[in-house]
Write a protein that holds these residues in place. Structure first.
Motif, PDB file in Angstrom:
ATOM      1  N   ARG A  17       0.823  -1.201   0.000  1.00  0.00           N
ATOM      2  CA  ARG A  17       0.000   0.000   0.000  1.00  0.00           C
ATOM      3  C   ARG A  17       0.863   1.260   0.000  1.00  0.00           C
ATOM      4  NH1 ARG A  17      -2.425   4.342   1.608  1.00  0.00           N
ATOM      5  NH2 ARG A  17      -4.643   4.576   1.644  1.00  0.00           N
ATOM      6  N   GLU A  18       1.919   1.255   0.791  1.00  0.00           N
ATOM      7  CA  GLU A  18       2.753   2.453   0.886  1.00  0.00           C
ATOM      8  C   GLU A  18       3.450   2.764  -0.438  1.00  0.00           C
ATOM      9  OE1 GLU A  18       4.137   5.897   2.710  1.00  0.00           O
ATOM     10  OE2 GLU A  18       2.547   4.518   3.314  1.00  0.00           O
ATOM     11  N   LEU A  19       4.008   1.745  -1.089  1.00  0.00           N
ATOM     12  CA  LEU A  19       4.668   1.984  -2.379  1.00  0.00           C
ATOM     13  C   LEU A  19       3.674   2.483  -3.421  1.00  0.00           C
ATOM     14  CD1 LEU A  19       7.161  -1.011  -2.608  1.00  0.00           C
ATOM     15  CD2 LEU A  19       7.726   1.414  -2.279  1.00  0.00           C
ATOM     16  N   CYS A  20       2.480   1.898  -3.439  1.00  0.00           N
ATOM     17  CA  CYS A  20       1.459   2.335  -4.393  1.00  0.00           C
ATOM     18  C   CYS A  20       0.967   3.739  -4.065  1.00  0.00           C
ATOM     19  CB  CYS A  20       0.298   1.341  -4.437  1.00  0.00           C
ATOM     20  SG  CYS A  20       0.758  -0.234  -5.203  1.00  0.00           S
ATOM     21  N   PHE A  21       0.811   4.026  -2.767  1.00  0.00           N
ATOM     22  CA  PHE A  21       0.420   5.366  -2.345  1.00  0.00           C
ATOM     23  C   PHE A  21       1.439   6.399  -2.836  1.00  0.00           C
ATOM     24  CE2 PHE A  21       1.007   8.888   0.576  1.00  0.00           C
ATOM     25  CZ  PHE A  21      -0.269   9.424   0.657  1.00  0.00           C
ATOM     26  N   LEU A  22       2.709   6.117  -2.610  1.00  0.00           N
ATOM     27  CA  LEU A  22       3.753   7.061  -3.014  1.00  0.00           C
ATOM     28  C   LEU A  22       3.813   7.218  -4.536  1.00  0.00           C
ATOM     29  CD1 LEU A  22       6.534   6.066  -0.468  1.00  0.00           C
ATOM     30  CD2 LEU A  22       5.081   8.117  -0.422  1.00  0.00           C
ATOM     31  N   ALA A  23       3.616   6.115  -5.269  1.00  0.00           N
ATOM     32  CA  ALA A  23       3.616   6.187  -6.727  1.00  0.00           C
ATOM     33  C   ALA A  23       2.465   7.053  -7.228  1.00  0.00           C
ATOM     34  CB  ALA A  23       3.541   4.786  -7.327  1.00  0.00           C
ATOM     35  N   VAL A  24       1.278   6.850  -6.675  1.00  0.00           N
ATOM     36  CA  VAL A  24       0.117   7.657  -7.086  1.00  0.00           C
ATOM     37  C   VAL A  24       0.310   9.107  -6.668  1.00  0.00           C
ATOM     38  CG1 VAL A  24      -2.368   8.013  -6.736  1.00  0.00           C
ATOM     39  CG2 VAL A  24      -1.483   5.714  -7.121  1.00  0.00           C
ATOM     40  N   HIS A  25       0.837   9.327  -5.472  1.00  0.00           N
ATOM     41  CA  HIS A  25       1.106  10.688  -4.998  1.00  0.00           C
ATOM     42  C   HIS A  25       2.050  11.406  -5.977  1.00  0.00           C
ATOM     43  CE1 HIS A  25       1.289  13.742  -1.802  1.00  0.00           C
ATOM     44  NE2 HIS A  25       2.555  13.902  -2.173  1.00  0.00           N
ATOM     45  N   GLY A  26       3.135  10.732  -6.334  1.00  0.00           N
ATOM     46  CA  GLY A  26       4.076  11.317  -7.289  1.00  0.00           C
ATOM     47  C   GLY A  26       3.437  11.558  -8.645  1.00  0.00           C
ATOM     48  N   PHE A  27       2.623  10.608  -9.109  1.00  0.00           N
ATOM     49  CA  PHE A  27       1.935  10.742 -10.395  1.00  0.00           C
ATOM     50  C   PHE A  27       1.009  11.956 -10.396  1.00  0.00           C
ATOM     51  CE2 PHE A  27      -2.034   9.773 -12.691  1.00  0.00           C
ATOM     52  CZ  PHE A  27      -1.548   9.810 -13.992  1.00  0.00           C
ATOM     53  N   LEU A  28       0.233  12.125  -9.337  1.00  0.00           N
ATOM     54  CA  LEU A  28      -0.680  13.267  -9.286  1.00  0.00           C
ATOM     55  C   LEU A  28       0.083  14.589  -9.266  1.00  0.00           C
ATOM     56  CD1 LEU A  28      -3.479  11.915  -6.905  1.00  0.00           C
ATOM     57  CD2 LEU A  28      -3.553  12.155  -9.407  1.00  0.00           C
ATOM     58  N   HIS A  29       1.248  14.614  -8.624  1.00  0.00           N
ATOM     59  CA  HIS A  29       2.087  15.821  -8.688  1.00  0.00           C
ATOM     60  C   HIS A  29       2.517  16.101 -10.127  1.00  0.00           C
ATOM     61  CE1 HIS A  29       2.540  17.401  -4.698  1.00  0.00           C
ATOM     62  NE2 HIS A  29       2.967  16.248  -4.188  1.00  0.00           N
ATOM     63  N   LEU A  30       2.814  15.056 -10.894  1.00  0.00           N
ATOM     64  CA  LEU A  30       3.192  15.253 -12.297  1.00  0.00           C
ATOM     65  C   LEU A  30       2.081  15.949 -13.081  1.00  0.00           C
ATOM     66  CD1 LEU A  30       4.872  11.851 -13.290  1.00  0.00           C
ATOM     67  CD2 LEU A  30       6.008  14.008 -12.705  1.00  0.00           C
ATOM     68  N   LEU A  31       0.845  15.695 -12.672  1.00  0.00           N
ATOM     69  CA  LEU A  31      -0.314  16.272 -13.354  1.00  0.00           C
ATOM     70  C   LEU A  31      -0.689  17.646 -12.834  1.00  0.00           C
ATOM     71  CD1 LEU A  31      -2.671  13.181 -13.680  1.00  0.00           C
ATOM     72  CD2 LEU A  31      -0.866  13.964 -15.222  1.00  0.00           C
ATOM     73  N   GLY A  32       0.022  18.127 -11.802  1.00  0.00           N
ATOM     74  CA  GLY A  32      -0.242  19.460 -11.282  1.00  0.00           C
ATOM     75  C   GLY A  32      -1.003  19.493  -9.970  1.00  0.00           C
ATOM     76  N   TYR A  33      -1.388  18.328  -9.440  1.00  0.00           N
ATOM     77  CA  TYR A  33      -2.023  18.312  -8.119  1.00  0.00           C
ATOM     78  C   TYR A  33      -1.002  18.784  -7.097  1.00  0.00           C
ATOM     79  CZ  TYR A  33      -6.056  15.386  -9.502  1.00  0.00           C
ATOM     80  OH  TYR A  33      -7.210  14.883 -10.051  1.00  0.00           O
ATOM     81  N   ASP A  34      -1.497  19.419  -6.038  1.00  0.00           N
ATOM     82  CA  ASP A  34      -0.612  19.868  -4.971  1.00  0.00           C
ATOM     83  C   ASP A  34      -1.352  19.772  -3.645  1.00  0.00           C
ATOM     84  OD1 ASP A  34       1.689  20.789  -3.796  1.00  0.00           O
ATOM     85  OD2 ASP A  34       1.594  22.798  -4.656  1.00  0.00           O
ATOM     86  N   HIS A  35      -0.641  19.985  -2.562  1.00  0.00           N
ATOM     87  CA  HIS A  35      -1.256  19.962  -1.243  1.00  0.00           C
ATOM     88  C   HIS A  35      -0.734  21.121  -0.410  1.00  0.00           C
ATOM     89  CE1 HIS A  35       2.463  17.771  -0.159  1.00  0.00           C
ATOM     90  NE2 HIS A  35       2.188  17.010  -1.198  1.00  0.00           N
ATOM     91  N   GLY A  36      -0.657  22.292  -1.058  1.00  0.00           N
ATOM     92  CA  GLY A  36      -0.142  23.493  -0.408  1.00  0.00           C
ATOM     93  C   GLY A  36      -1.104  24.113   0.587  1.00  0.00           C
ATOM     94  N   ASP A  37      -2.391  23.887   0.385  1.00  0.00           N
ATOM     95  CA  ASP A  37      -3.366  24.382   1.348  1.00  0.00           C
ATOM     96  C   ASP A  37      -4.386  23.272   1.634  1.00  0.00           C
ATOM     97  OD1 ASP A  37      -5.544  24.449  -0.573  1.00  0.00           O
ATOM     98  OD2 ASP A  37      -4.840  26.407  -1.255  1.00  0.00           O
ATOM     99  N   GLU A  38      -5.280  23.523   2.563  1.00  0.00           N
ATOM    100  CA  GLU A  38      -6.208  22.490   3.013  1.00  0.00           C
ATOM    101  C   GLU A  38      -7.118  21.971   1.886  1.00  0.00           C
ATOM    102  OE1 GLU A  38      -9.653  22.068   6.364  1.00  0.00           O
ATOM    103  OE2 GLU A  38      -7.925  23.327   6.867  1.00  0.00           O
ATOM    104  N   ALA A  39      -7.612  22.859   1.047  1.00  0.00           N
ATOM    105  CA  ALA A  39      -8.510  22.453  -0.049  1.00  0.00           C
ATOM    106  C   ALA A  39      -7.763  21.597  -1.069  1.00  0.00           C
ATOM    107  CB  ALA A  39      -9.111  23.681  -0.725  1.00  0.00           C
ATOM    108  N   GLN A  40      -6.553  22.014  -1.423  1.00  0.00           N
ATOM    109  CA  GLN A  40      -5.739  21.236  -2.365  1.00  0.00           C
ATOM    110  C   GLN A  40      -5.413  19.863  -1.791  1.00  0.00           C
ATOM    111  OE1 GLN A  40      -2.334  23.809  -2.830  1.00  0.00           O
ATOM    112  NE2 GLN A  40      -3.098  24.660  -4.756  1.00  0.00           N
ATOM    113  N   GLU A  41      -5.042  19.839  -0.518  1.00  0.00           N
ATOM    114  CA  GLU A  41      -4.694  18.581   0.134  1.00  0.00           C
ATOM    115  C   GLU A  41      -5.886  17.624   0.140  1.00  0.00           C
ATOM    116  OE1 GLU A  41      -3.673  17.207   4.613  1.00  0.00           O
ATOM    117  OE2 GLU A  41      -2.308  18.714   3.769  1.00  0.00           O
ATOM    118  N   LYS A  42      -7.059  18.141   0.467  1.00  0.00           N
ATOM    119  CA  LYS A  42      -8.260  17.307   0.499  1.00  0.00           C
ATOM    120  C   LYS A  42      -8.545  16.725  -0.888  1.00  0.00           C
ATOM    121  CE  LYS A  42     -13.068  17.234   1.867  1.00  0.00           C
ATOM    122  NZ  LYS A  42     -14.232  17.951   2.342  1.00  0.00           N
TER     123      LYS A  42
END
Length: 156
Positions: free
Chosen positions: A113-138
């Motif tokens: 789960r952790e490796l897949c979580f990190l892979a998806v997290h990194g992938f979403l960053h590639l697409l421009g997702y961010d978690h700089g504020d509460e709304a973005q993080e959610k």
């Protein structure tokens, strides 16, 4: 539609083929769910803490290991030049296996789960997702969970 255009490199030699296949499958699902063109590619490299610390220092100015880094290839480009028959290169994801092992233990779930979580997290960053504020993080974290749940990798 077959998206399996994820290049996986295990520089640690610690991950079994079934683990790498699971990460590729989860990223395949993420690409489909995000509407990524079928002829798109990304790479995922699994490294140790020293390797990721060097990258983190050189590219982010933070001289410490981290869990995942993303390097978008099309960042800041409005109109990419597409060559017929060539894949759209999304970018590179680098994951620290020792950090993933440590975090899996801390969060009480398995390394898959952790490796897949990190892979998806990194992938979403590639697409421009961010978690700089509460709304973005959610938004980002709920999308991650939605993708992971498609593979039975629910949060505990």
């Amino acid at each position: 539609m077959d998206y399996k255009q994820t290049g996986l490199i295990d520089e640690t030699g610690k991950l079994h083929e079934d683990m790498l296949n699971l990460v590729a499958d989860v990223l395949d699902t993420a690409m489909k769910m995000e509407g990524i063109k079928e002829n798109s590619e990304l790479s995922v490299t699994f490294v140790n803490n020293e390797q990721i610390q060097e990258l983190n220092r050189d590219y982010r100015g933070k001289d410490e290991p981290t869990d995942v880094l993303s390097f978008a290839l099309n960042e800041g480009e409005d109109d990419e030049v597409a060559v017929e028959g060539m894949p759209d290169l999304l970018g590179d994801i680098v994951i620290s296996v020792p950090r993933a092992e440590q975090q899996a233990e801390e969060y009480g779930h398995d390394i898959k789960r952790e490796l897949c979580f990190l892979a998806v997290h990194g992938f979403l960053h590639l697409l421009g997702y961010d978690h700089g504020d509460e709304a973005q993080e959610k938004s980002m974290f709920s999308r991650q969970e939605e993708i992971l749940e498609k593979h039975g990798l629910k949060k505990r």
